[in-house]
Design an enzyme around this catalytic site. Sequence first.
Site, PDB file in Angstrom:
ATOM      1  N   HIS A 175       0.720  -1.207   0.193  1.00  0.00           N
ATOM      2  CA  HIS A 175       0.094  -0.095  -0.155  1.00  0.00           C
ATOM      3  C   HIS A 175       0.857   1.354   0.126  1.00  0.00           C
ATOM      4  CE1 HIS A 175      -3.063   2.907   1.757  1.00  0.00           C
ATOM      5  NE2 HIS A 175      -3.717   2.104   0.949  1.00  0.00           N
ATOM      6  N   SER A 222      -7.887 -15.203  -1.563  1.00  0.00           N
ATOM      7  CA  SER A 222      -8.486 -13.774  -1.692  1.00  0.00           C
ATOM      8  C   SER A 222      -9.971 -13.563  -1.973  1.00  0.00           C
ATOM      9  CB  SER A 222      -7.451 -12.905  -2.497  1.00  0.00           C
ATOM     10  OG  SER A 222      -8.138 -11.650  -2.971  1.00  0.00           O
TER      11      SER A 222
END
Lengths: 473, 473
Positions: free
Chosen positions: B192, B394
């Site tokens: 991120h 995921s």
Amino acid sequence: MVGSVEIEVIPSELNGKHEQLPEEIDPESVLIVNENGGNENGGNGNKGMVLGRNIHTSCLAVTEPDVDDEVTGDREAHMASVLARYRKSLLERTKHHLGYPYNLDFDYGALGQLQHFSINNLGDPFIESNYGVHSRQFEVGVLDWFARLWELEKDEYWGYITNCGTEGNLHGILVGREVYPDGILYASRESHYSVFKAARMYRMECVKVDTLVSGEIDCIDFKSKLQLNKDKPAIINVNIGTTVKGAVDDLDLVIKTLEETGFHDRFYIHCDGALFGLMMPFVKRAPKVSFKKPIGSVSVSGHKFVGCPMPCGVQITRLEHINALSRNVEYLASRDATIMGSRNGHAPIFLWYTLNRKGYKGFQKEVQKCLRNAHYLKDRLQAEGIGAMLNELSSTVVFERPQDEEFVRRWQLACQGNIAHVVVMPNITIEKLDDFLEELVEKRSTWFQDGKTQKPCIAADVGTEFCVCALHK
Amino acid sequence: MVGSVEIEVIPSELNGKHEQLPEEIDPESVLIVNENGGNENGGNGNKGMVLGRNIHTSCLAVTEPDVDDEVTGDREAHMASVLARYRKSLLERTKHHLGYPYNLDFDYGALGQLQHFSINNLGDPFIESNYGVHSRQFEVGVLDWFARLWELEKDEYWGYITNCGTEGNLHGILVGREVYPDGILYASRESHYSVFKAARMYRMECVKVDTLVSGEIDCIDFKSKLQLNKDKPAIINVNIGTTVKGAVDDLDLVIKTLEETGFHDRFYIHCDGALFGLMMPFVKRAPKVSFKKPIGSVSVSGHKFVGCPMPCGVQITRLEHINALSRNVEYLASRDATIMGSRNGHAPIFLWYTLNRKGYKGFQKEVQKCLRNAHYLKDRLQAEGIGAMLNELSSTVVFERPQDEEFVRRWQLACQGNIAHVVVMPNITIEKLDDFLEELVEKRSTWFQDGKTQKPCIAADVGTEFCVCALHK
């Protein structure tokens, strides 16, 4: 993996822990923080300073639902009772609150409907990201209002609604550092602790400047410290109302000092307006915070004078500085020059709502009321023979620290060394001040009875003229 | 000072600006951010990447009340209508949302009563400050739950509820830097952006590590970069679900790589669990995030999988590390090792409420549903001849970026280069996915009609096996 986690199961009936209201303090659970930052449990006489309970002794554990909870409704009923008790304690705590600069008087009933939405102003307020559930249109309306207040044109400012005053300071000082990477941070000793936290986080050289007894920055000391570091640019934190004494640094004198010392184009000023940045524009004869002066950024808290259910703040800076900080983040389809990235989208709506309802005139009235009530409190304290001081531009009344920590906690006074303070906010009425004074005077009559306990000397904190200890009265 | 501020008076009747709903986008107001971080208005064909509107063109200005507003009620009526329209747009935007990992399905009606209080958990969650209107008892209950989840004993952990995932990363990396002041920060390229922001803020040396095509950190590259910097300790950001592809770094392999390279006691691992840190414990055969392994901190977002009206997060670290960071702040009667100081006291109650209602079992069910629905979406996309990929652990489905920015905005997809993604959260039902697929297939049939526009190649992003461009199909 599930099942490997041990679940603490608490019976559905109340287990006693939930009954605790803030008033009921178990002395064994009181935590003392010592000088080294470590902590230890309890007792009196410890040289540490913290009064709070160790919350672990009274926390509300999360428990796993029983299999039949959905059928019996026991869990819902239990949670509702926890929340009802909590609400009752909040009512009581809100009523007896004097020490922190929060306006607890607000009515956002009309905004309750918005609590169902996950409102997030990711990244830059001015550029919409792909995430549509945001409140940027409110946020920018609020920012425009503040930019107007501090005299910066719409196309020349940048800013955002922060999570609190600390984020504003972190941002302002970071912008300063990006503008002057080798700049030294100057801040008076009475600046908010977040300023020194920023210096440590950002690995900046930081010089503490002395203060006058009022709490204002001492520009003579400032000058001499600037002269020692002439080779490096200066980043200055200017306090528009210090945390403890509500002192307002003399911005014009700070600028004059910088110029006289040869720092003409090599300085960046961040104004920490935490509480008073929003009150001062409405105080007659107060010095002006304005971007027409060579300042770089101003921050102010939203939950303080305006009042808001959660902490928030407003940060305004010059657009030209932001390019030094910004970078592209395609993921958000937004430029991100904020500290936080994901940002609370409810706070801007609360602020927008209050600004629209009250307007400049409404704030002016409230500021005048606060200053009037602060003078009333200071006069009454002094009349009772209690050392007390009130800075000219402030609603923060500083006085002798009460000798009874239970009393301090009951009225939620903020204390430092020998002094305590009350910050008179719009929700602090004369009636509340009278209740407080009555209780203080009554309690106080017992503190000095033994002849051993002396009235605290507050001369070092506020000057001899406001101290009434044995030596100075 | 009042009066010197120019007030923009807008007539009480609507001035048109207020009518804009998010769907109505004026192309003239679209802002493009170019590579240098500057911005400019509009048009197509610009190499910049931002699609958002410049909010200044549609912001909701704060206006000064008219003298007779209190009598006529015009202002109240106007504000109510603005809010009602806004609520309608939020409903629409919440309905058409697929791209961000936020669970928009929550019901906190029972907590509406708390919006009347200014709840602030100043400073340390475990030590009560003098400000009594707090929710520490809820906060610590939530922290205990997460410490249990990640296997750290009550008396060995420290943590707090943050304002967002970014604050968790800023905190974890700061703790790492305080433990190893000369440590180098290692993070995979797909980490991120807040991780790289932290490095810049904290003036840390930062080494970007390559990723596998899945988005996981490439431990061969990691090893070779460690070997180049053997003289300095390593601070590593490990992704438990990357932002774009939802890839989970192999924590065990990262630790093994560190040990093999001779970094036995000279590393600090921060796990960025933004979304998936809370989902993975409920996925069978997923690698385990646990403090029984040599990690220093874990952060997770609260508004993502749990769902919350405002961004928030949970940060858990080892108590022993906190002394490196903490300092005394008598003003709060609280040790402050947080980034923010003033902290939102509502967020912990939202989290406490949901954890109590759903429990481990409830989360497990929701995680399973999300993974099932993610597989459904991926299969349907592939069946339609659309390149798509889903990492094993995921619920983030990556696929060809739609060629129509209006469509991207309508469904609030997050995009990067040639790929877009949908993050399947508990509020994303099969029906919603079907609506989306139907619209996508319909629109898509027009994008490649001209014969000039090619299907985007996503092989570089997700591997050739998932790409169906002219070259790879």
